[in-house]
Scaffold this motif. Structure first.
Motif, PDB file in Angstrom:
ATOM      1  N   TRP A  64       0.815  -1.212   0.000  1.00  0.00           N
ATOM      2  CA  TRP A  64       0.000   0.000   0.000  1.00  0.00           C
ATOM      3  C   TRP A  64       0.849   1.263   0.000  1.00  0.00           C
ATOM      4  O   TRP A  64       0.439   2.298  -0.529  1.00  0.00           O
ATOM      5  CB  TRP A  64      -0.939   0.003   1.210  1.00  0.00           C
ATOM      6  N   TRP A  65       2.059   1.185   0.579  1.00  0.00           N
ATOM      7  CA  TRP A  65       2.882   2.392   0.628  1.00  0.00           C
ATOM      8  C   TRP A  65       3.327   2.815  -0.774  1.00  0.00           C
ATOM      9  O   TRP A  65       3.478   4.018  -1.047  1.00  0.00           O
ATOM     10  CB  TRP A  65       4.082   2.214   1.556  1.00  0.00           C
ATOM     11  N   VAL A  66       3.497   1.838  -1.665  1.00  0.00           N
ATOM     12  CA  VAL A  66       3.858   2.163  -3.048  1.00  0.00           C
ATOM     13  C   VAL A  66       2.708   2.913  -3.720  1.00  0.00           C
ATOM     14  O   VAL A  66       2.913   3.945  -4.366  1.00  0.00           O
ATOM     15  CB  VAL A  66       4.194   0.885  -3.843  1.00  0.00           C
ATOM     16  N   MET A  71      11.480  -3.173 -11.602  1.00  0.00           N
ATOM     17  CA  MET A  71      10.880  -2.162 -12.461  1.00  0.00           C
ATOM     18  C   MET A  71      10.033  -1.205 -11.650  1.00  0.00           C
ATOM     19  O   MET A  71      10.052   0.016 -11.864  1.00  0.00           O
ATOM     20  CB  MET A  71      10.007  -2.858 -13.521  1.00  0.00           C
ATOM     21  N   MET A  72       9.290  -1.736 -10.690  1.00  0.00           N
ATOM     22  CA  MET A  72       8.487  -0.879  -9.825  1.00  0.00           C
ATOM     23  C   MET A  72       9.378  -0.026  -8.932  1.00  0.00           C
ATOM     24  O   MET A  72       9.055   1.139  -8.640  1.00  0.00           O
ATOM     25  CB  MET A  72       7.541  -1.732  -8.968  1.00  0.00           C
ATOM     26  N   ALA A  73      10.506  -0.577  -8.492  1.00  0.00           N
ATOM     27  CA  ALA A  73      11.440   0.201  -7.685  1.00  0.00           C
ATOM     28  C   ALA A  73      11.951   1.404  -8.476  1.00  0.00           C
ATOM     29  O   ALA A  73      12.041   2.522  -7.943  1.00  0.00           O
ATOM     30  CB  ALA A  73      12.616  -0.677  -7.246  1.00  0.00           C
ATOM     31  N   GLY A  82       0.423   4.585  -2.198  1.00  0.00           N
ATOM     32  CA  GLY A  82       0.320   5.879  -1.541  1.00  0.00           C
ATOM     33  C   GLY A  82       1.327   6.886  -2.073  1.00  0.00           C
ATOM     34  O   GLY A  82       0.990   8.058  -2.294  1.00  0.00           O
ATOM     35  N   VAL A  83       2.567   6.439  -2.276  1.00  0.00           N
ATOM     36  CA  VAL A  83       3.611   7.338  -2.784  1.00  0.00           C
ATOM     37  C   VAL A  83       3.266   7.838  -4.187  1.00  0.00           C
ATOM     38  O   VAL A  83       3.354   9.036  -4.479  1.00  0.00           O
ATOM     39  CB  VAL A  83       4.986   6.626  -2.794  1.00  0.00           C
ATOM     40  N   ILE A  84       2.866   6.921  -5.056  1.00  0.00           N
ATOM     41  CA  ILE A  84       2.589   7.302  -6.444  1.00  0.00           C
ATOM     42  C   ILE A  84       1.355   8.198  -6.542  1.00  0.00           C
ATOM     43  O   ILE A  84       1.387   9.260  -7.180  1.00  0.00           O
ATOM     44  CB  ILE A  84       2.414   6.053  -7.328  1.00  0.00           C
ATOM     45  N   LEU A  85       0.272   7.792  -5.890  1.00  0.00           N
ATOM     46  CA  LEU A  85      -0.951   8.589  -5.966  1.00  0.00           C
ATOM     47  C   LEU A  85      -0.799   9.917  -5.230  1.00  0.00           C
ATOM     48  O   LEU A  85      -1.322  10.948  -5.679  1.00  0.00           O
ATOM     49  CB  LEU A  85      -2.132   7.804  -5.397  1.00  0.00           C
ATOM     50  N   GLY A  86      -0.071   9.894  -4.108  1.00  0.00           N
ATOM     51  CA  GLY A  86       0.169  11.137  -3.377  1.00  0.00           C
ATOM     52  C   GLY A  86       0.970  12.123  -4.206  1.00  0.00           C
ATOM     53  O   GLY A  86       0.695  13.328  -4.213  1.00  0.00           O
ATOM     54  N   ARG A  87       1.951  11.613  -4.919  1.00  0.00           N
ATOM     55  CA  ARG A  87       2.772  12.472  -5.782  1.00  0.00           C
ATOM     56  C   ARG A  87       1.933  13.073  -6.888  1.00  0.00           C
ATOM     57  O   ARG A  87       2.006  14.283  -7.165  1.00  0.00           O
ATOM     58  CB  ARG A  87       3.927  11.647  -6.353  1.00  0.00           C
ATOM     59  N   GLU A  88       1.112  12.245  -7.547  1.00  0.00           N
ATOM     60  CA  GLU A  88       0.315  12.736  -8.664  1.00  0.00           C
ATOM     61  C   GLU A  88      -0.677  13.794  -8.202  1.00  0.00           C
ATOM     62  O   GLU A  88      -0.843  14.833  -8.859  1.00  0.00           O
ATOM     63  CB  GLU A  88      -0.425  11.566  -9.331  1.00  0.00           C
ATOM     64  N   LEU A  89      -1.347  13.548  -7.082  1.00  0.00           N
ATOM     65  CA  LEU A  89      -2.304  14.519  -6.567  1.00  0.00           C
ATOM     66  C   LEU A  89      -1.601  15.804  -6.132  1.00  0.00           C
ATOM     67  O   LEU A  89      -2.057  16.916  -6.428  1.00  0.00           O
ATOM     68  CB  LEU A  89      -3.079  13.921  -5.392  1.00  0.00           C
TER      69      LEU A  89
END
Length: 214
Positions: free
Chosen positions: A123-125, A184-186, A127-134
């Motif tokens: 979930w932290w991944v 790749m996700m990293a 959270g990081v991606i969606l938090g950044r985009e928002l």
């Protein structure tokens, strides 16, 4: 897609020359139902279909996951082509300005949330991606009165890395390929954070220059 098409002949009352190319007239007639906007609409429609395919039969059937990947891949491809077509043929519209980024975030966000809900992705991944985009989206609005922050090469690489990594997680991969998707996700997460910090830096500089000019 961004911007609104300017009318080349607006208010002049002049008709296009008889020998003018069709593309010149099309600039004046860009409407909601152009190919770029239709591709954006297709991407929006694909979101619920993608979610249903990904979660079908408990979310772990390889066949359903492969079909979900196909839907995700089509969405990513339309994202490339709708923007290119809009810029090349001046088909940008107000609808496209709003719907295109919504479609982008909807397909990526739904994929990340579903993968985390299934336990495939921490979930932290997500959270990081969606938090950044928002956060970056809100920041763009914060400084829009001073100028527009252009998309960087790093931002484009980030988008490519995210799409590739998420697509690999959607597929039911095992063995070395499962290990490859982890790395790749990293890479995608690192690019997400680094480019996010760079956008923040650009926003701060842009705002300072704007305030100084005032």
């Amino acid at each position: 897609m961004s911007g609104a098409p300017a009318s080349a002949a607006g208010g002049t009352g002049r008709r296009p020359a008889p020998g003018a190319k069709l593309g010149a007239a099309a600039v004046d007639q860009a409407s909601l139902w152009n190919i770029a906007n239709i591709l954006t609409m297709v991407r929006l429609v694909l979101v619920p279909g993608f979610v249903m395919l990904l979660l079908a039969d408990g979310g772990y059937d390889p066949v359903w996951r492969a079909l979900a990947w196909a839907a995700f891949a089509v969405a990513m491809i339309t994202d490339i082509f709708d923007g290119h077509l809009a810029r090349t043929y001046n088909l940008v519209t107000d609808f496209g300005k709003i719907a295109d980024p919504i479609a982008d975030k909807a397909i990526m966000g739904s994929a990340l949330v579903c993968l985390s809900w299934l336990g495939d992705l921490p979930w932290w991944v997500t959270g990081v991606i969606l938090g950044r985009e928002l956060g970056i989206t809100l920041m763009r609005f914060w400084v829009i009165r001073y100028g527009v922050i252009p998309a960087s090469r790093g931002g484009k690489l980030k988008t490519l890395a995210q799409g590739t990594a998420v697509g690999m997680y959607v597929l039911a991969l095992t063995g070395p390929l499962a290990t490859l998707r982890f790395w790749m996700m990293a890479v995608a997460v690192v690019l997400t954070v680094v480019t996010g910090l760079d956008y923040i830096r650009q926003a701060v500089v842009l705002r300072r220059k704007g305030l100084a000019a005032e």
